[in-house]
Design an enzyme around this catalytic site. Structure first.
Site, PDB file in Angstrom:
ATOM      1  N   GLU A  28      39.247  33.864  44.593  1.00 16.85           N
ATOM      2  CA  GLU A  28      38.784  34.161  43.699  1.00 16.85           C
ATOM      3  C   GLU A  28      38.926  32.642  43.193  1.00 16.85           C
ATOM      4  O   GLU A  28      40.239  31.677  43.256  1.00 16.85           O
ATOM      5  CB  GLU A  28      39.880  34.863  42.530  1.00 16.85           C
ATOM      6  CG  GLU A  28      39.511  34.541  40.987  1.00 16.85           C
ATOM      7  CD  GLU A  28      39.958  35.685  40.226  1.00 16.85           C
ATOM      8  OE1 GLU A  28      40.632  35.193  38.738  1.00 16.85           O
ATOM      9  OE2 GLU A  28      40.718  36.108  40.237  1.00 16.85           O
ATOM     10  N   ARG A  36      48.945  29.696  42.994  1.00 13.66           N
ATOM     11  CA  ARG A  36      49.095  30.384  42.274  1.00 13.66           C
ATOM     12  C   ARG A  36      50.151  29.174  41.553  1.00 13.66           C
ATOM     13  O   ARG A  36      51.231  29.407  42.025  1.00 13.66           O
ATOM     14  CB  ARG A  36      49.657  31.796  42.416  1.00 13.66           C
ATOM     15  CG  ARG A  36      49.968  32.006  41.903  1.00 13.66           C
ATOM     16  CD  ARG A  36      50.124  34.200  41.898  1.00 13.66           C
ATOM     17  NE  ARG A  36      49.173  34.439  42.640  1.00 13.66           N
ATOM     18  CZ  ARG A  36      48.482  35.216  42.158  1.00 13.66           C
ATOM     19  NH1 ARG A  36      48.801  35.094  40.661  1.00 13.66           N
ATOM     20  NH2 ARG A  36      47.183  36.071  42.907  1.00 13.66           N
ATOM     21  N   SER A  51      36.528  34.096  37.345  1.00 17.64           N
ATOM     22  CA  SER A  51      36.386  35.544  36.142  1.00 17.64           C
ATOM     23  C   SER A  51      35.539  35.551  35.512  1.00 17.64           C
ATOM     24  O   SER A  51      36.107  35.034  34.508  1.00 17.64           O
ATOM     25  CB  SER A  51      37.318  36.256  35.962  1.00 17.64           C
ATOM     26  OG  SER A  51      37.535  37.579  36.880  1.00 17.64           O
ATOM     27  N   ARG A  88      50.534  30.093  33.132  1.00 26.19           N
ATOM     28  CA  ARG A  88      51.010  31.520  32.628  1.00 26.19           C
ATOM     29  C   ARG A  88      52.406  31.813  33.747  1.00 26.19           C
ATOM     30  O   ARG A  88      52.915  30.837  34.386  1.00 26.19           O
ATOM     31  CB  ARG A  88      50.503  32.045  33.932  1.00 26.19           C
ATOM     32  CG  ARG A  88      49.015  32.319  32.947  1.00 26.19           C
ATOM     33  CD  ARG A  88      47.460  32.877  34.094  1.00 26.19           C
ATOM     34  NE  ARG A  88      46.470  32.906  33.412  1.00 26.19           N
ATOM     35  CZ  ARG A  88      45.132  33.224  33.734  1.00 26.19           C
ATOM     36  NH1 ARG A  88      44.930  33.425  35.497  1.00 26.19           N
ATOM     37  NH2 ARG A  88      44.256  33.193  33.183  1.00 26.19           N
ATOM     38  N   ARG A 121      42.163  25.506  41.486  1.00 22.67           N
ATOM     39  CA  ARG A 121      41.763  26.134  42.867  1.00 22.67           C
ATOM     40  C   ARG A 121      40.476  25.455  43.604  1.00 22.67           C
ATOM     41  O   ARG A 121      39.822  25.435  45.152  1.00 22.67           O
ATOM     42  CB  ARG A 121      41.665  27.282  42.338  1.00 22.67           C
ATOM     43  CG  ARG A 121      42.163  28.609  42.196  1.00 22.67           C
ATOM     44  CD  ARG A 121      42.560  29.610  42.312  1.00 22.67           C
ATOM     45  NE  ARG A 121      43.620  30.157  41.725  1.00 22.67           N
ATOM     46  CZ  ARG A 121      43.817  31.763  42.436  1.00 22.67           C
ATOM     47  NH1 ARG A 121      42.518  32.248  42.384  1.00 22.67           N
ATOM     48  NH2 ARG A 121      44.580  32.195  42.385  1.00 22.67           N
TER      49      ARG A 121
END
Length: 430
Positions: free
Chosen positions: A349, A277, A352, A262, A391
């Site tokens: 988070e 991130r 999701s 990403r 994560r």
């Protein structure tokens, strides 16, 4: 993508649902384009009928020796032919404009999705576990003594720039163990089919799941036209692209462990410390292809699969349902799972899970044959992280940290670490 017939049939309901996503009077430009497109198609069909009629009369005029009428009709045929071609081209252009407009609009929220403007309006559904009290100031993952030898951001910056990491030794092994543990759990306990897919895909695969055309800047494209997948949702969901499957094969449940890429467009200055991130990361993705009647229940089942991974690891978490203003483009309802990170003193988070209804299926033209032999219908699609491996590594390291700089590891990982249970302060496993 949205169903133009449903919008025609009840534009007020469509507008009301879109208003919940912050888009006002959404149907007006859609119906205007649709009417113009249909009018142009009708005009083209009328001209085509006139052309066909004149073509038949040309032969009759020739047979009668009426040269003047023959020439007039032949000219009329040519005129109508050009007229039909022009109107068909215009209709095609209007059709593309309509498709582009429908593709640019977000999905319609389910009735049980809470309304709201942003993350402040999200609603907590569930909380599990209690953060372990620490009699010392907890550190973030990259500050823990035992982690430092195996997590190198400076070397990654030399190799690739910011938002990359080099993992080595024990930390790399724990990272690998987490991915294997997740896959084994999803396959052996949750009934998902382990799948290995490419990480390079064609444009139409990105269109199918909604990354294109709107979110192209969030992903990387190679010089020869492939896209690097931002998540295995793209490949797993597109396994049914263009297919019509038997209802008896539903649900189809998949899990894949892949690299993900990403660009993190728009996140400058956000989460720059550590590996929270990254541009390149690993994820175990879950995707379900279901019958429309069962997709809402499947959302809860998939949420439970992701929660179960955290519970086995002993990591406290909370589950929230995103409001309409914070929900992703292709979702109808989304459950975010946030894991406790003592180094940040907050929940972040880690998964999701979303139900998309037939939104992606329409873009992919993915259908199923009903058991009663009726007309093929669009499948429903769901996707969710099960989990983000990096994560999860952060959460394991931060929640297991000890005052002496070591990390106590979750018991479920022992078999994947040859019985080792502790990341020692010197960066080795014991």
């Amino acid at each position: 993508m949205h169903d133009i017939r449903a919008i025609r049939d009840d534009s007020a309901a469509f507008d009301a649902a879109m208003a919940r996503r912050g888009v006002e009077n959404a149907s007006a430009p859609i119906l205007e384009l649709d009417e113009a497109r249909r009018a142009k198609i009708h005009a083209a069909e009328t001209a085509q009928a006139e052309q066909n009629k004149a073509s038949k009369e040309v032969g009759a005029a020739k047979a009668k020796g009426d040269e003047a009428e023959f020439e007039r009709l032949r000219a009329l045929v040519g005129e109508k032919k050009a007229e039909v071609a022009a109107m068909q081209a215009q209709a095609k252009e209007l059709d593309q404009q309509l498709t582009d407009l429908l593709m640019s609009l977000p999905n319609l929220p389910l009735a049980d999705t809470p309304d709201g403007a942003d993350e402040a309006d999200n609603v907590e559904l569930h909380r599990w576990g209690t953060p372990t009290p620490m009699d010392f100031a907890p550190k973030e993952h990259f500050e823990i003594d035992g982690v430092k030898p195996g997590m190198d951001f400076e070397m990654a910056a030399k190799l690739s720039g910011s938002r990359f990491v080099v993992l080595q030794g024990a930390v790399a092994r724990i990272h690998r163990a987490l991915a294997q543990f997740m896959l084994d759990t999803h396959v052996e306990e949750n009934g998902l089919l382990e799948t290995w897919t490419p990480v390079l895909v064609r444009d139409d695969m990105m269109y199918g799941t909604g990354q294109l055309p709107k979110f192209g800047e969030d992903s990387y494209k190679t010089t020869n036209g492939w896209w690097l997948v931002p998540t295995a949702e793209v490949t797993l969901t597109n396994l049914v692209n263009g297919e019509t499957v038997d209802a008896s094969t539903l649900p189809q449940r998949y899990a894949a462990h892949t690299q993900c890429f990403r660009s993190e467009a728009g996140s400058a200055g956000k989460d720059t410390a550590g590996m929270l991130r990254q541009h390149q990361f690993e994820k175990v993705e879950m995707v379900s292809i279901t019958h429309p009647d069962h997709s809402r229940d499947e959302l809860d089942r998939m949420t439970g699969c992701a929660q179960g991974i955290l519970e086995k690891l002993g990591l406290p978490y909370r589950t929230i349902v995103l409001c309409t203003g914070d929900m992703g483009f292709g979702a109808r309802r989304t459950h975010d799972i946030e894991v406790w990170l003592p180094g940040q003193d907050t929940y972040r988070e880690i998964s999701s899970v979303s139900v998309c209804g037939d939104f992606q299926a329409r873009r992919m033209n993915a259908r199923f044959k009903p058991a009663d032999g009726g007309k093929p219908q669009f499948v429903h699609t769901l996707n969710g992280s099960g989990l983000a491996v990096g994560r999860c590594l952060i959460a394991v390291l931060e929640n297991g940290q000890q005052a002496d700089g070591s990390v106590a590891l979750p018991e479920v990982l022992y078999p994947y670490l040859r019985g080792k249970s502790v990341l020692q302060a010197d960066g080795t496993l014991a």
